[in-house]
Write a protein that holds these residues in place. Structure first.
Motif, mmCIF file in Angstrom:
data_model
loop_
_atom_site.group_PDB
_atom_site.id
_atom_site.type_symbol
_atom_site.label_atom_id
_atom_site.label_comp_id
_atom_site.label_asym_id
_atom_site.label_seq_id
_atom_site.Cartn_x
_atom_site.Cartn_y
_atom_site.Cartn_z
ATOM 1 N N ASP A 1 27.921 41.585 42.658
ATOM 2 C CA ASP A 1 29.304 41.263 42.483
ATOM 3 C C ASP A 1 29.545 39.795 41.790
ATOM 4 O OD1 ASP A 1 29.967 43.321 44.006
ATOM 5 O OD2 ASP A 1 30.027 42.423 46.116
ATOM 6 N N VAL A 2 28.477 38.993 42.039
ATOM 7 C CA VAL A 2 28.650 37.655 41.100
ATOM 8 C C VAL A 2 28.754 38.208 39.708
ATOM 9 C CG1 VAL A 2 27.387 35.421 40.546
ATOM 10 C CG2 VAL A 2 27.779 36.146 42.975
ATOM 11 N N ALA A 3 27.660 38.993 39.302
ATOM 12 C CA ALA A 3 27.607 39.114 37.857
ATOM 13 C C ALA A 3 28.922 40.063 37.398
ATOM 14 C CB ALA A 3 26.436 40.084 37.502
ATOM 15 N N LEU A 4 29.344 40.967 38.255
ATOM 16 C CA LEU A 4 30.740 41.610 37.881
ATOM 17 C C LEU A 4 32.040 40.592 37.578
ATOM 18 C CD1 LEU A 4 30.162 44.632 39.893
ATOM 19 C CD2 LEU A 4 30.185 44.761 37.484
ATOM 20 N N SER A 5 32.041 39.756 38.359
ATOM 21 C CA SER A 5 32.861 38.553 38.306
ATOM 22 C C SER A 5 32.838 37.793 37.125
ATOM 23 C CB SER A 5 32.954 37.646 39.841
ATOM 24 O OG SER A 5 33.805 36.582 39.519
ATOM 25 N N ALA A 6 31.677 37.398 36.874
ATOM 26 C CA ALA A 6 31.463 36.644 35.726
ATOM 27 C C ALA A 6 31.574 37.620 34.241
ATOM 28 C CB ALA A 6 30.039 36.225 35.544
ATOM 29 N N ALA A 7 31.371 38.873 34.363
ATOM 30 C CA ALA A 7 31.720 39.723 33.350
ATOM 31 C C ALA A 7 33.271 39.953 33.067
ATOM 32 C CB ALA A 7 31.084 40.914 33.539
ATOM 33 N N ARG A 8 33.931 39.970 34.045
ATOM 34 C CA ARG A 8 35.420 39.990 33.849
ATOM 35 C C ARG A 8 35.850 38.787 33.338
ATOM 36 N NH1 ARG A 8 34.998 42.596 38.899
ATOM 37 N NH2 ARG A 8 35.396 40.687 40.194
#
Length: 371
Positions: free
Chosen positions: A257-264
């Motif tokens: 979820d941290v990586a997905l937030s960063a990706a956004r």
């Protein structure tokens, strides 16, 4: 006398047997894993704890050989509620409260697996696995190999690990690489309720000892669509959580979820990140990771566990060995500093990687590429 005769007969059989060939070693380590087609997620939503509970409930109902063992898993329903109501539905013989002795629990489970049951062991905190290491590493992981691959070892050890909810140095560790290092073990690390339910069902049905890791923050925060029907997610298959063309981010458990937030956030800068969740740490889906890196030419690996000697080092080595010529920048690793988890809330947040850490690493990789 009968026992003596049996032993002597076994010695004669062993002495008459052919010497084992080198190509027999790998096949004796682990049983093959079942394949599966993952179902559509549907509309019904569950929290992570509910998905874990439903998987165990359905597996207990499906197979009378499945048993659940652990401290307070019965009457109380588990420290985090993962087994709430299961003893009432399946009985005290199937859902058993145990003494406070992790060493006794794991050795009872190994014996149960050897004699035909399919035990699930719950740890209140995964840190207490330190009391189980001989049973897991020297017994469960090796007995199939020592018996020539002839005896299955269907055993699941599951429970919460990781930080984020202020439980201090002895209750907040991320210990996945201890087990990913050991031949004979399967290590699963789902990052959302859909994968948690399907992978736990797959673990219970697998004929190998499985370490099943559940992050405590996911207990609190994670909710997703989960089919009501019984299903399995295939062991050894990664999930591409977000497609992208500029950089690959490999993330595990709560860091997905941290990586997905960063990706956004990176997308707003024009950087399209592909986020891969291995889901299975051993056996690792190397093909999916390498295919992504060969496409994007850059990679960041993020996990909560200590960076030094961590899972990210294995991914980095894999990419260096198998995809070096495709890289436009060094592989970046993000993990916790080499200190025990602090109890202080601010220091705990400081230790755990966050989206800004991932964004900074991605920028370094994209800005430091080849001209």
């Amino acid at each position: 006398m009968e026992a003596d005769d049996e032993i002597l007969a076994a010695i004669e059989v062993a002495q008459a047997a052919q010497e084992p060939a080198e190509d027999s070693l790998a096949a004796a380590v682990s049983s093959p894993h079942a394949g599966a087609i993952e179902p559509e997620r549907g509309e019904r939503r569950l929290f992570y704890v509910e998905a874990i509970r439903e998987a165990m409930d359905q597996e207990l109902a499906r197979d009378s050989r499945v048993v659940l063992l652990g401290e307070d898993v019965g009457k109380i329903g588990g420290l985090f509620g993962c087994s709430k109501g299961l003893q009432e539905r399946h009985g005290r013989n199937r859902v058993r409260d145990t003494p406070i002795s992790e060493n006794a629990i794991i050795n009872a489970a190994v014996g149960a697996a050897l004699t035909g049951l399919r035990p699930i062991v719950e740890l209140q905190f995964f840190d207490f696995v330190t009391h189980m290491m001989d049973g897991i590493v020297n017994q469960a992981a090796k007995l199939r190999f020592m018996l020539g691959g002839a005896v299955p070892m269907p055993l699941v050890v599951r429970g919460p690990q990781g930080g984020g909810i202020r439980l201090g140095a002895q209750h907040s560790q991320s210990l996945e690489v201890w087990f990913a290092h050991i031949p004979g073990l399967v290590v699963l690390a789902p990052s959302d309720p859909y994968d948690a339910k399907g992978l736990l069902a797959a673990a219970v049905r697998d004929d190998n000892p499985v370490i099943f890791l559940e992050h405590k923050l996911l207990y609190v925060n994670s909710q997703s669509a989960v089919p009501e029907a019984n299903y399995i997610v295939p062991i050894g298959k990664a999930a591409i959580k977000r497609s992208g063309s500029d950089i690959t981010i490999v993330a595990t458990m709560a860091m997905v979820d941290v990586a997905l937030s960063a990706a956004r956030d990176l997308a707003a800068e024009g950087i399209e990140a592909e986020v891969i969740d291995p889901r299975t740490l051993r056996p690792l889906d190397t093909e999916t990771i390498l295919a992504s890196v060969r496409k994007t030419s850059r990679c960041v690996v993020v996990h909560e566990a200590w960076k030094t000697y961590g899972f990210g080092a294995e991914i980095s080595a894999l990419i260096m060995e198998e995809a070096f010529d495709y890289l436009d920048a060094p592989v970046e690793r993000i993990g916790m500093r080499g200190v025990p988890m602090p109890y202080n809330a601010e220091l705990e947040r400081l230790m755990i990687p966050n989206a800004q850490d991932v964004i900074a690493a991605v920028r370094r990789a994209c800005e430091g590429g080849r001209p």
